[in-house]
Design a protein around this motif. Structure first.
Motif, short mmCIF file in Angstrom:
data_model
loop_
_atom_site.label_atom_id
_atom_site.label_comp_id
_atom_site.label_asym_id
_atom_site.label_seq_id
_atom_site.Cartn_x
_atom_site.Cartn_y
_atom_site.Cartn_z
N UNK A 1 0.91 -1.15 0.07
CA UNK A 1 -0.14 -0.01 -0.06
C UNK A 1 0.95 1.42 0.04
N UNK A 2 0.70 2.14 -0.63
CA UNK A 2 1.36 3.66 -0.78
C UNK A 2 1.15 4.26 0.39
N UNK A 3 2.06 5.19 0.67
CA UNK A 3 1.93 6.03 1.76
C UNK A 3 0.86 6.89 1.66
N UNK A 4 0.69 7.45 0.60
CA UNK A 4 -0.72 8.32 0.57
C UNK A 4 -1.89 7.84 0.67
N UNK A 5 -2.06 6.27 0.17
CA UNK A 5 -3.24 5.63 0.33
C UNK A 5 -3.13 5.08 1.64
N UNK A 6 -2.30 4.86 2.66
CA UNK A 6 -2.44 4.65 3.90
C UNK A 6 -2.93 5.66 4.64
N UNK A 7 -2.40 6.82 4.38
CA UNK A 7 -2.83 8.06 5.15
C UNK A 7 -4.11 8.49 4.89
N UNK A 8 -4.74 8.39 3.67
CA UNK A 8 -5.99 8.70 3.10
C UNK A 8 -6.83 7.37 4.16
N UNK A 9 -6.46 6.19 3.78
CA UNK A 9 -7.52 5.47 4.67
C UNK A 9 -7.36 5.50 6.27
N UNK A 10 -6.21 6.01 6.86
CA UNK A 10 -6.19 6.21 8.19
C UNK A 10 -6.97 7.30 8.50
N UNK A 11 -6.96 8.52 7.69
CA UNK A 11 -7.86 9.61 8.00
C UNK A 11 -9.40 9.31 8.04
N UNK A 12 -9.70 8.55 7.06
CA UNK A 12 -11.09 8.14 7.08
C UNK A 12 -11.58 7.29 8.02
N UNK A 13 -10.73 6.44 8.46
CA UNK A 13 -11.03 5.34 9.74
C UNK A 13 -11.21 6.30 10.76
N UNK A 14 -10.31 7.21 11.22
CA UNK A 14 -10.27 8.20 12.35
C UNK A 14 -11.46 8.97 12.36
N UNK A 15 -11.81 9.54 11.07
CA UNK A 15 -13.09 10.27 11.25
C UNK A 15 -14.21 9.62 11.22
N UNK A 16 -14.32 8.47 10.85
CA UNK A 16 -15.64 7.40 10.86
C UNK A 16 -15.85 6.87 12.33
N UNK A 17 -14.57 6.52 12.97
CA UNK A 17 -14.63 5.84 14.34
C UNK A 17 -15.05 7.11 15.32
N UNK A 18 -14.62 8.48 15.15
CA UNK A 18 -15.00 9.30 16.12
C UNK A 18 -16.58 9.61 15.87
N UNK A 19 -17.07 9.48 14.67
CA UNK A 19 -18.52 9.59 14.51
C UNK A 19 -18.99 8.45 15.26
N UNK A 20 -18.77 7.32 14.97
CA UNK A 20 -19.48 6.26 15.44
C UNK A 20 -19.41 6.21 17.09
#
Length: 182
Positions: free
Chosen positions: A1-20
């Motif tokens: 996985x590319x670093x930018x893809x990893x960072x993008x997925x991590x950002x999404x995961x972080x935001x989703x989990x905060x909402x959850x």
């Protein structure tokens, strides 16, 4: 996985989990307040699910978020998580070992048809002696002693509701106050 893809997925995961997490907490507080107004067996069942999740996975999540916010600039969010962790830690510490076991057991009764994790004889006919490092006979004894003391699940529900009420209402009021300061 590319670093930018990893960072993008991590950002999404972080935001989703905060909402959850925030949705979970809102539901937890809603169910708690509804049960203060009137007893409803279905709401009570849902409350045990939310209570157990809040005191376990929710508290651990809040602690991790707070660690990440330690050096951050968002003081309001940091204060919210500080109060959340403090309040949930106090709430959990107010409960006895057998009350915590009971809450988990009630959650399992609601979520699973059979309580195989608490049964000595397993489906493959092996004998199980422990659950999460605790002897099954000790768990059984603690649950029975709570039922004998209070006479019924309904009475235990009332006992726990009254025991947790001040801490939960104080936590809710404090978290709402902090949110309004945003």
């Amino acid at each position: 996985m590319k670093t930018e893809d990893f960072n993008h997925e991590l950002t999404i995961k972080t935001k989703v989990q905060q909402i959850q997490f925030e949705q979970w907490m809102r539901t937890f507080f809603y169910l708690t307040y509804k049960l203060y107004e009137v007893f409803d067996p279905t709401l009570q069942d849902m409350h045990y699910i939310k209570l157990y999740g809040t005191l376990t996975e929710g508290l651990e999540y809040a602690k991790i978020v707070l660690q990440h916010l330690e050096n951050g600039k968002n003081l309001n969010k940091k204060n919210w998580y500080i109060k959340c962790v403090e309040g949930l830690t106090i709430l959990k510490s107010q409960l006895t070992e057998r009350e915590l076991i009971y809450i988990e057991y009630r959650r399992h009764n609601i979520c699973h048809m059979f309580q195989n994790q608490y049964e000595r004889i397993q489906e493959n006919y092996t004998i199980k002696y422990q659950r999460k490092g605790m002897d099954l006979t000790e768990i059984d004894s603690l649950l029975k002693s709570l039922l004998l003391e209070f006479g019924s699940d309904r009475n235990i529900d009332e006992h726990l509701k009254n025991k947790m009420k001040l801490t939960i209402t104080s936590l809710y009021d404090e978290l709402i106050r902090i949110k309004k300061e945003e």
